[in-house]
Design a protein around this motif. Structure first.
Motif, PDB file in Angstrom:
ATOM      1  N   GLU A 170      20.425  25.709 -12.725  1.00  0.00           N
ATOM      2  CA  GLU A 170      19.405  25.900 -11.691  1.00  0.00           C
ATOM      3  C   GLU A 170      18.270  26.787 -12.196  1.00  0.00           C
ATOM      4  N   GLN A 195      18.692  20.718 -12.519  1.00  0.00           N
ATOM      5  CA  GLN A 195      19.680  20.165 -11.594  1.00  0.00           C
ATOM      6  C   GLN A 195      19.468  18.688 -11.271  1.00  0.00           C
ATOM      7  N   GLU A 237      15.998  24.800 -14.060  1.00  0.00           N
ATOM      8  CA  GLU A 237      15.521  23.687 -13.233  1.00  0.00           C
ATOM      9  C   GLU A 237      15.923  22.333 -13.815  1.00  0.00           C
TER      10      GLU A 237
END
Lengths: 110, 139
Positions: free
Chosen positions: A32, A37, A35
């Motif tokens: 996460e 995901q 970034e």
């Protein structure tokens, strides 16, 4: 849209005792933070059969098994393997450690 | 049917494959295979199979082939279900009861995400091959 990579973190009893829960959460946090995901899914998996070497992490579709993975290794695994596509060799399972079983046919005695 | 030359035989094979959705145009076919050995059945594989069947019908998924097979060797995680979706790695789920079976259809097949906590993957291919080549056990 399917994910490009899957990080399977062993959640079996042996790895769980070796703090694989922290590794699982650490991977989610790191993915996460970077970034990723939408392209990488972190999954808790069943026993891989390498309990002695736990926590075990398998990355698909590269089919690479990392053993003895600690929380400190997560950042390197994500940046090197997941982002860079380079395997972290120091954590890969080493086949040469397995016990050698010699077949009867191979013995000079016979 | 008289004698058939090789080209006619290949054409017939391709035609039959297309009819089964397995030919070159059938690359979207998804396979769901339930391990139904004796231990799988004892652990409830019939219920798993029935749930998968009804879920696939409910979502009108015509490109999915549901099959049963013998034991997958995962006796500690019965009943097992293998799911092969094009573009995704082949995944074996373990301890698949009716709830997990419906999750597999909704999450894995429809949303293309793996179902958490039920992936019982095999050992990595390179390790298995290495073990076979050197005549050793991998662990």
């Amino acid at each position: 849209m399917a994910f490009q990579r899957y990080i399977l973190v062993c959640g079996g009893a042996g790895c769980h005792d070796n703090a694989s829960e922290g590794v699982f959460r650490g991977f989610i946090h790191e993915i996460e933070a970077k970034e990723l995901q939408s392209t990488v899914q972190v999954v808790k998996a069943g026993c891989f059969g390498f309990c002695e070497k736990g926590p075990v992490v398998k990355i698909l579709p590269d089919e690479k098994i990392y053993v003895g993975v600690g929380v400190d290794d997560i950042r390197e695994l994500v940046s090197e393997h997941v982002v860079g596509g380079r395997f972290v060799t120091r954590l890969l399972y080493d086949e040469s450690e397995s016990k050698q079983h010699v077949r009867v046919d191979d013995l000079d005695f016979y | 049917m008289g004698r058939m030359n090789l080209n006619k035989l290949r054409a017939l094979r391709e035609q039959k494959r297309r009819e089964l959705g397995l030919g070159e145009g059938g690359n979207n076919t998804i396979y769901v295979v339930v391990g139904m050995g004796t231990s799988g059945i004892a652990a409830g594989a019939r219920e798993t199979f029935a749930t998968l069947n009804s879920e696939l019908e409910f979502h009108e998924l015509t490109n999915v082939i549901l099959k049963q097979t013998g034991s997958l060797g995962l006796d500690h995680a019965e009943p097992p279900v293998e799911v092969r979706v094009p573009g995704m790695p082949s995944i074996i789920y373990g301890k698949v009861d009716a709830v997990v079976a419906s999750k597999i259809v909704r999450k894995h097949i429809l949303e293309r995400t793996l179902v958490n906590a039920h992936v019982f993957d095999q050992r990595a291919v390179d390790i298995v091959q290495g073990a076979q080549l050197s005549g050793t056990e991998a662990r």
